[in-house]
Design a protein around this motif. Sequence first.
Motif: not given
Ligand code: SF4
Length: 66
Positions: A10, A13, A16, A57
């Motif tokens: 992770c 970002s 999620c 993701c």
């Molecule tokens: S979507 Fe969620 S699990 Fe994936 S990189 Fe972004 S914060 Fe991390």
Amino acid sequence: MKVSVDRSLCYGSAECAHRAPAVFAFEDGYGVVRPGAAEAAGEPGVREAIGEAAEKCPSQAIVLTE
Ligand code: SF4
């Protein structure tokens, strides 16, 4: 369904937490699975949102197991 986030992948970002806020939160720069998320996965639409969050993701850090 069991869902977890591989913190070593992770990069924070937060996508999620936006896509499936019933299941994921954003804490200390990482996506995390909320306590009780297994119950939430049984609610209408949530399972699909989890699948989409995993698919989208950017670092493939969301791990789903049946
Ligand atoms: S979507 Fe969620 S699990 Fe994936 S990189 Fe972004 S914060 Fe991390």
